[in-house]
Enzyme design. Sequence first.
Site, PDB file in Angstrom:
ATOM      1  N   GLU A   1      -1.881  -0.993   8.106  1.00  0.00           N
ATOM      2  CA  GLU A   1      -2.732  -2.031   8.678  1.00  0.00           C
ATOM      3  C   GLU A   1      -1.921  -2.863   9.649  1.00  0.00           C
ATOM      4  O   GLU A   1      -0.689  -2.761   9.690  1.00  0.00           O
ATOM      5  CB  GLU A   1      -3.307  -2.917   7.567  1.00  0.00           C
ATOM      6  CG  GLU A   1      -2.265  -3.751   6.839  1.00  0.00           C
ATOM      7  CD  GLU A   1      -2.841  -4.458   5.608  1.00  0.00           C
ATOM      8  OE1 GLU A   1      -3.391  -3.773   4.728  1.00  0.00           O
ATOM      9  OE2 GLU A   1      -2.724  -5.688   5.533  1.00  0.00           O
TER      10      GLU A   1
ATOM     11  N   HIS B   1       0.848  -1.204   0.000  1.00  0.00           N
ATOM     12  CA  HIS B   1       0.000   0.000   0.000  1.00  0.00           C
ATOM     13  C   HIS B   1       0.876   1.244   0.000  1.00  0.00           C
ATOM     14  O   HIS B   1       1.936   1.258   0.632  1.00  0.00           O
ATOM     15  CB  HIS B   1      -0.892   0.034   1.243  1.00  0.00           C
ATOM     16  CG  HIS B   1      -1.696  -1.212   1.423  1.00  0.00           C
ATOM     17  ND1 HIS B   1      -2.706  -1.577   0.563  1.00  0.00           N
ATOM     18  CD2 HIS B   1      -1.632  -2.186   2.355  1.00  0.00           C
ATOM     19  CE1 HIS B   1      -3.225  -2.719   0.979  1.00  0.00           C
ATOM     20  NE2 HIS B   1      -2.598  -3.122   2.046  1.00  0.00           N
TER      21      HIS B   1
ATOM     22  N   ARG C   1      -1.177  -4.725  -6.357  1.00  0.00           N
ATOM     23  CA  ARG C   1      -0.897  -6.159  -6.375  1.00  0.00           C
ATOM     24  C   ARG C   1       0.437  -6.385  -7.079  1.00  0.00           C
ATOM     25  O   ARG C   1       0.618  -5.988  -8.235  1.00  0.00           O
ATOM     26  CB  ARG C   1      -2.034  -6.914  -7.073  1.00  0.00           C
ATOM     27  CG  ARG C   1      -1.901  -8.421  -6.906  1.00  0.00           C
ATOM     28  CD  ARG C   1      -3.047  -9.185  -7.562  1.00  0.00           C
ATOM     29  NE  ARG C   1      -4.300  -8.979  -6.870  1.00  0.00           N
ATOM     30  CZ  ARG C   1      -5.434  -8.578  -7.447  1.00  0.00           C
ATOM     31  NH1 ARG C   1      -5.475  -8.338  -8.732  1.00  0.00           N
ATOM     32  NH2 ARG C   1      -6.519  -8.428  -6.738  1.00  0.00           N
TER      33      ARG C   1
ATOM     34  N   HIS D   1       3.456  -7.469   1.596  1.00  0.00           N
ATOM     35  CA  HIS D   1       2.848  -8.405   2.545  1.00  0.00           C
ATOM     36  C   HIS D   1       1.835  -9.305   1.865  1.00  0.00           C
ATOM     37  O   HIS D   1       1.251  -8.952   0.842  1.00  0.00           O
ATOM     38  CB  HIS D   1       2.186  -7.649   3.693  1.00  0.00           C
ATOM     39  CG  HIS D   1       1.117  -6.689   3.260  1.00  0.00           C
ATOM     40  ND1 HIS D   1       1.403  -5.446   2.768  1.00  0.00           N
ATOM     41  CD2 HIS D   1      -0.231  -6.788   3.240  1.00  0.00           C
ATOM     42  CE1 HIS D   1       0.281  -4.824   2.473  1.00  0.00           C
ATOM     43  NE2 HIS D   1      -0.739  -5.620   2.739  1.00  0.00           N
TER      44      HIS D   1
HETATM   45 ZN    ZN Z   1      -2.820  -5.046   2.845  1.00  0.00          ZN
END
Ligand code: ZN
Length: 310
Positions: A115, A97, A192, A172
């Site tokens: 996150e 991200h 992605r 991740h």
């Molecule tokens: Zn994520």
Amino acid sequence: MKKILHLKPIFQEKLWGGERLSTVFGYPIPSDHTGECWAISGHPGGDCAVENPEFGGATLGQLWKTQPELFGNLPGDIYPLLIKIIDARDDLSIQVHPDDAYANVHENGSLGKTECWYVLDCDPGATIIIGHNASSKEEMAKMVEEGRWSELLRQVPIHKGDFFQINPGCLHAIKGGTLILETQQSSDVTYRFYDYDRLDHGKKRQLHIAQSLDVTTAPFVPAEPDRTVAQVGGASITHLVTCPYYSVYHGVLDGKAEMDFTAPFVNLSILEGSGTLDGTPVKKGDHMVLTANYGTAVLEGKMEFIYSHI
Ligand code: ZN
């Protein structure tokens, strides 16, 4: 205004999802490929209804706009945090991200995303991907070009109770056999990076290699955990993380505890057991928001829980 908002979770089917949201939490999942429970969310992609009758079926996202005083009159268009439970039967794609600054410029003013994951359960031998082994962006680009994925990606073993902070720029992926509770900024911006060359309905899913290389931090530096434990009455409270967007805590209660929930709002998820919160019965799988500067709350029972605030 001291209120407990009881939220109705929303379920999302995913190719990689499983059945544990039903078998572990007893939720009414739509299929045996249910990947995500959006437990506390005001996000338009899954905006949880508030079950308290006094709010007439309004969603958390609606209350954020119409009754901002419930949440300390914070600025912003959207309830800023999103709590999910994720059941990964299969591997999720490798992603990254951007931070707020990059997303603002490249994604039409969107927010970036930070996150964190608390491992609720996992199969023996389960792993996740967090970070990479390249010493620089140049080396990373070369490894990607040459398809040296297993060498590049940093795979680590996980266990029940582990916690991982995923800052922007950190590659991740959740891998199969993992059940986690995720606390995150309420944002969607995901690049992605790699999908194991899998096919989804006969096609490879779109990758965002250029953006991923742009935003991934190199070399990888693991986020430093700050696990400090405090005893509060009958509760053992572990501080898991404090970052610019949230603080997250894990609690184990056996008996009674007077907790201080003074914050613009507090997200509370019951992971195990049952008891009461200021006299209201609560049990495993319940998710609540405690409204602005709730102050002291009396928790009683035998429970495990996670709570967070901005
Ligand atoms: Zn994520």
